[in-house]
Design an enzyme around this catalytic site. Structure first.
Site, PDB file in Angstrom:
ATOM      1  N   LYS A 256       0.847  -1.207   0.000  1.00  0.00           N
ATOM      2  CA  LYS A 256       0.000   0.000   0.000  1.00  0.00           C
ATOM      3  C   LYS A 256       0.878   1.252   0.000  1.00  0.00           C
ATOM      4  O   LYS A 256       0.588   2.220  -0.699  1.00  0.00           O
ATOM      5  CB  LYS A 256      -0.921   0.015   1.226  1.00  0.00           C
ATOM      6  CG  LYS A 256      -1.985  -1.052   1.212  1.00  0.00           C
ATOM      7  CD  LYS A 256      -3.000  -0.870   2.315  1.00  0.00           C
ATOM      8  CE  LYS A 256      -2.453  -1.103   3.685  1.00  0.00           C
ATOM      9  NZ  LYS A 256      -2.021  -2.470   3.981  1.00  0.00           N
TER      10      LYS A 256
ATOM     11  N   CYS B 242     -11.659   2.017  16.872  1.00  0.00           N
ATOM     12  CA  CYS B 242     -10.469   1.176  16.679  1.00  0.00           C
ATOM     13  C   CYS B 242      -9.507   1.148  17.851  1.00  0.00           C
ATOM     14  O   CYS B 242      -8.731   0.202  17.952  1.00  0.00           O
ATOM     15  CB  CYS B 242      -9.749   1.535  15.379  1.00  0.00           C
ATOM     16  SG  CYS B 242      -8.863   3.075  15.393  1.00  0.00           S
ATOM     17  N   MET B 243      -9.469   2.147  18.724  1.00  0.00           N
ATOM     18  CA  MET B 243      -8.476   2.069  19.781  1.00  0.00           C
ATOM     19  C   MET B 243      -8.931   2.608  21.132  1.00  0.00           C
ATOM     20  O   MET B 243      -8.110   2.756  22.033  1.00  0.00           O
ATOM     21  CB  MET B 243      -7.146   2.724  19.379  1.00  0.00           C
ATOM     22  CG  MET B 243      -7.211   3.917  18.538  1.00  0.00           C
ATOM     23  SD  MET B 243      -7.468   5.578  19.104  1.00  0.00           S
ATOM     24  CE  MET B 243      -8.373   5.804  20.466  1.00  0.00           C
TER      25      MET B 243
ATOM     26  N   MET C 171      -6.818  -4.739  16.657  1.00  0.00           N
ATOM     27  CA  MET C 171      -8.278  -4.754  16.720  1.00  0.00           C
ATOM     28  C   MET C 171      -8.855  -5.977  17.428  1.00  0.00           C
ATOM     29  O   MET C 171      -9.945  -5.917  17.981  1.00  0.00           O
ATOM     30  CB  MET C 171      -8.870  -4.663  15.317  1.00  0.00           C
ATOM     31  CG  MET C 171      -8.600  -3.350  14.621  1.00  0.00           C
ATOM     32  SD  MET C 171      -9.158  -1.927  15.566  1.00  0.00           S
ATOM     33  CE  MET C 171      -7.634  -1.332  16.216  1.00  0.00           C
TER      34      MET C 171
ATOM     35  N   GLY D 154      -4.370   1.485  13.969  1.00  0.00           N
ATOM     36  CA  GLY D 154      -4.656   1.208  12.565  1.00  0.00           C
ATOM     37  C   GLY D 154      -4.681   2.425  11.671  1.00  0.00           C
ATOM     38  O   GLY D 154      -4.716   2.288  10.448  1.00  0.00           O
ATOM     39  N   GLN D 155      -4.666   3.616  12.250  1.00  0.00           N
ATOM     40  CA  GLN D 155      -4.751   4.828  11.435  1.00  0.00           C
ATOM     41  C   GLN D 155      -3.521   5.702  11.669  1.00  0.00           C
ATOM     42  O   GLN D 155      -2.920   5.645  12.740  1.00  0.00           O
ATOM     43  CB  GLN D 155      -6.013   5.612  11.780  1.00  0.00           C
ATOM     44  CG  GLN D 155      -7.283   4.814  11.536  1.00  0.00           C
ATOM     45  CD  GLN D 155      -8.526   5.667  11.754  1.00  0.00           C
ATOM     46  OE1 GLN D 155      -8.908   6.456  10.913  1.00  0.00           O
ATOM     47  NE2 GLN D 155      -9.144   5.524  12.908  1.00  0.00           N
TER      48      GLN D 155
END
Lengths: 771, 85
Positions: free
Chosen positions: A87, A176-177, A361, A398-399
């Site tokens: 990616k 997510c967190m 996650m 995740g971000q």
């Protein structure tokens, strides 16, 4: 020299091969790439963090004629040391999809029509004023993201909390967190990991808890594999609910039944104590024991409230609590053999082994997400394996700026850039820096994310501004929230870079400048703040999200609070923001230094980054000879007694399968960017449901055959994947959520952890039918 | 007009020979890894017949143990996900 289209494609081809080589041969380098660059004399290279996950890889973006044309890993960035994932290597292509949003749009008579961006901004300000006048300040809201840059989140918080006076500020990082945050706060009193990625170079054993790092954090996984290759004794143990690429690459894979990680973690602690593997010196000096509430609910009803209450216990009380978690008892509910539980305990308990636990996650999207975070800390605290090189309980994100923006700036309903709205001291600090009356800042939190969308459905919220996120794909129990957002007297603004199911429900769309089309900062999983300058021009009328908020704030009459010029507003915002963190516990690097380096870790004190917190050897804020958990008043970390409790919904006669959702290597989250990169789209063109081969045979399902997945909330039909990349055990199916054509979140349940309010996307009950 | 990239693995001790062969072939650009027995090959051919011929030539190279495709591009684009160039 203008780079031709074919040269661009050849560069992409070369980059793809580099990415594949890096996965197969960790550490591989191609010196000739430098020669390749030398021939492209018109290409200039600029540093930036990657746009996608929370690893925070440093990239060098090649620019020719104001267009980003190539990417390579930044060898000066300690995160990735020149390596990228597939990616990252293709990231700049996400800037140039054909349907990029370049003009503002307003819905008129049911249809979105192009308008000048100033008209859209005028309308947003007008609607906000009208809504506040008619329904009160808590009827307007902003919903942002862990992809918000630090300045985006900062001005959003300042406008909504400081100026308008509502705590209706949330971000998708709640999804997510949040469990990681509350886990840190309850155990240590301060958020974010104490360790750093250097732990990967020092650890002897890695235990990944429900964490498919080979696909979700491939660069970090490659570093683990490289460490193992270099030092033959290094082991990777995959502890998960389904077989993945990470399982295949690990030395040992242990599967557990969904939700029972709680029981296994307690059982590991039981074994550590039974075998006297406890580091008593550490525990006596640095740990206290507390017990919280039990049977705490699942939040599936509107207006759900929960507040924990902790009572101190002693080590004997802890031992008594653990008697329910002997390996033999836990084997029966978890499906993990007593032998494997004892094996895991022996690794943590071996004083000669440095152990790093990774999770993401699998542990956070859990109706007891806070508890399982606490329980893994319990293990590390019992054996004193924490806050030192290679010994690290490590929560990944995740971000790209879930940490930097949402956690550090505090873009959640209860939070401020430092501290919480409930604290008078923290409100006073914010009011002073923001130059607003302290009474403006409401001491009461309003809605966490799920409840915010419920409030939009109910009508308690009438106006929502959504930036840099795609909730009409990601909200669990999606149908309710989409229908709610579409109600006639709701007004939804969406700032984004491509059309999505979320722009489909918008009344106004603002075209956003993406990533390196503007200046900003991200903050990654290891407390590293990463600056990027504007490298290429924004497209069409696209405007930086920070500046969109400033424009609206000025229209609302707050010009004096947002006085900056377009020339240097990002620097000015940074300088204002870092006043919140000006202590040795969280001091941040100056703007000038961040511009030079590929990220700087905080606390940044007297010119030095802090790699391991809470350890006086590395952390200038830590007092004493060794460890100092200064986040808690007694300077002790907490072992918290958290029991196993079942999931909110589990398979039964009518819905006999677990549904687990997640991601794939090639696509990032809802796919709105990566699905516009041809090679990534071609690699995984559509979503699928992974099903165990025996279950498939029993149901007459064949590979690529159509399958209907139904829950009590909705259904989706998609192709089956049998013995594919991932392989769930019997009784479970897995569906990735990147594909907006198959909205799996119409099937998922909006149950959440009562403490963190983070939904559980990993567990609900479904039935499977061949179509 | 395909553009394809491959990871090329040489037979034991044949990396230099393979790299030299690939670099001398038409439509080929080859880059050797600094620290592994691995070569990246990027091919850019003008049409399908040439592409087929090149692939046959590659398969016949005695120093080549294995060729794995990493990227393939032809002029057929995906109408929903194409790039603005």
């Amino acid at each position: 020299m203008e780079l031709s289209r074919r040269s661009f494609i050849k560069t992409a081809a070369f980059n793809s091969a580099m990415a594949a080589a890096a996965v197969l041969f960790p550490g591989v380098t191609f010196g000739v790439w430098k020669d390749n660059n030398a021939g492209s004399s018109s290409i200039t290279w600029k540093k930036t963090p990657c746009r996608f996950c929370g690893t925070g890889c440093g990239l060098l973006v090649g620019v020719s004629n104001d267009r980003a044309v190539a990417v390579k890993g930044d060898p000066n960035c300690s995160v990735n040391k020149g390596l990228c994932c597939v990616k990252g290597y293709h990231s700049v292509q996400a800037l140039y999809g054909k349907d990029r949003l370049k003009t503002a749009q307003i819905r008129k008579k049911g249809k979105l029509v192009d308008v000048p961006i100033s008209e859209a901004l005028d309308l947003i300000a007008l609607k906000m004023k009208e809504t506040i006048k008619k329904h009160g300040k808590d009827s307007v809201s902003i919903y942002g993201s862990g992809q918000w840059t630090i300045p985006d989140g900062y001005v959003a918080s300042k406008l909504f909390k400081g100026c308008i006076g509502t705590n209706n500020v949330e971000a998708n990082a709640r999804l997510c967190m949040a469990s990681a945050v509350v886990g840190f706060m309850t155990t240590f009193g301060l958020d974010e990991p104490m360790g750093c990625y250097d732990d990967i170079d020092h650890a002897d054993v890695f235990i990944t808890w429900g964490n498919n790092m080979a696909e979700m954090h491939p660069v970090l996984f490659s570093r683990m594999v490289a460490n193992r290759k270099e030092k033959k004794h290094v082991k990777i143990i995959d502890f998960a609910t389904r077989n993945t690429r990470s399982s295949l690459a690990s030395d040992k894979s242990i599967l557990f039944n969904p939700q029972t990680d709680l029981a296994v973690a307690n059982s590991i602690c039981y074994e550590i104590i039974r075998n006297n593997w406890v580091n008593w010196d550490f525990v006596k000096k640095h740990v206290s024991f507390f017990k919280g509430k039990t049977d705490i609910g699942y939040g599936t009803e509107d207006h759900f409230k929960f507040t924990d209450k902790l009572n101190p216990v002693d080590i004997d009380g802890y031992k008594e609590f653990l008697k329910d978690y002997t390996p033999e008892k836990v084997e029966k509910i978890s499906g993990v053999s007593a032998k494997d539980i004892k094996y895991l305990a022996s690794i943590y308990g071996d004083p000669t082994k440095k152990v790093t636990s990774f999770w993401c996650m699998g542990m956070n999207q859990h109706t007891r997400g806070t508890w399982i975070n606490n329980l893994v800390y319990n293990i590390h605290l019992l054996v004193g394996k924490i806050s030192s090189p290679g010994n690290s309980p490590f929560s990944l994100t995740g971000q790209p700026s879930a940490c930097g923006t949402v956690r550090e700036v505090g873009t959640l309903t209860h939070a401020l850039p430092k501290g919480v709205v409930m604290s008078a001291k923290h409100r006073e600090m914010a009011a002073k820096i923001w130059k607003v009356p302290v009474e403006n800042i409401d001491p009461k939190p309003t809605y966490h994310t799920v409840e915010m969308f419920r409030a939009l459905d109910r009508g308690d919220i009438r106006f929502m501004w959504i930036q840099v996120t795609n909730p009409m794909v990601t909200m669990p129990n999606l149908t309710r929230y989409r229908n709610g957002a579409k109600k006639d007297d709701r007004f939804v603004v969406v700032s984004d870079v491509y059309p999505t199911p979320t722009t489909d429900i918008a009344d106004v769309i603002l075209p956003a400048a993406m990533w390196i089309e503007r200046e900003g900062f991200y903050g990654n999983s290891e407390r590293r703040t990463q600056h990027f300058e504007q490298i290429v021009p924004a497209q069409g009328d696209a405007m930086c999200d920070t500046w969109q908020i400033i424009e609206v704030a000025r229209r609302l009459g707050y010009q004096d609070k947002f006085p900056w010029s377009q020339e240097n507003y990002i620097e000015e915002i940074w300088n204002e923001y870092i006043q919140f963190h000006d202590t040795p516990k969280h001091r941040m690097a100056p703007y000038s230094l961040l511009k030079q380096r590929s990220g700087v870790q905080w606390p940044f004190v007297e010119g030095k980054e802090t790699k391991w917190r809470f350890n006086a050897k590395y952390d200038p804020a830590a007092k004493g000879k060794d460890f100092d958990f200064y986040g808690k008043p007694d300077h002790r970390a907490r072992i918290l007694l958290r029991p196993y409790e079942p999931a909110a919904e589990f398979p039964d006669r009518d819905y006999p399968f677990w549904l687990n959702t997640g991601r794939v290597l090639e696509h990032w989250h809802t796919g709105s960017m990566t699905r516009r990169v041809p090679i990534l789209h071609a690699a995984v063109p559509e979503a699928f449901v992974e099903i165990n081969a025996k279950d498939a045979a029993n149901l007459g399902i064949v590979n690529d055959g159509k399958v209907k997945i139904s829950s009590r909330r909705g259904s989706v039909v998609m192709k089956a994947s049998i013995n594919g990349r991932g392989n769930p055990p019997m009784g479970m199916v897995f569906v990735p959520f990147f594909d907006e054509s198959y909205l799996i979140n119409e099937v998922t349940l909006d149950a959440f952890c009562p403490m963190s309010k983070q939904p559980d996307y990993k567990k609900c009950a479904v039935k499977i039918e061949r179509v | 007009m395909p553009i394809i990239s491959y990871l090329a693995t040489p037979n034991d001790g044949e990396k230099a020979r393979l790299l030299s062969c690939l670099q001398s072939m038409d439509y080929c650009e080859a880059f050797g890894a600094e620290n592994k027995d691995l070569i990246i090959l990027v091919t850019d051919t003008p049409n399908e017949p040439t592409e087929k011929k090149l692939q046959q030539q590659l398969k016949a190279l005695p120093a080549l143990q294995n060729l794995s495709m990493a990227y393939g591009h032809s002029e057929h684009s995906n109408p929903h996900n194409s790039q603005e160039q």
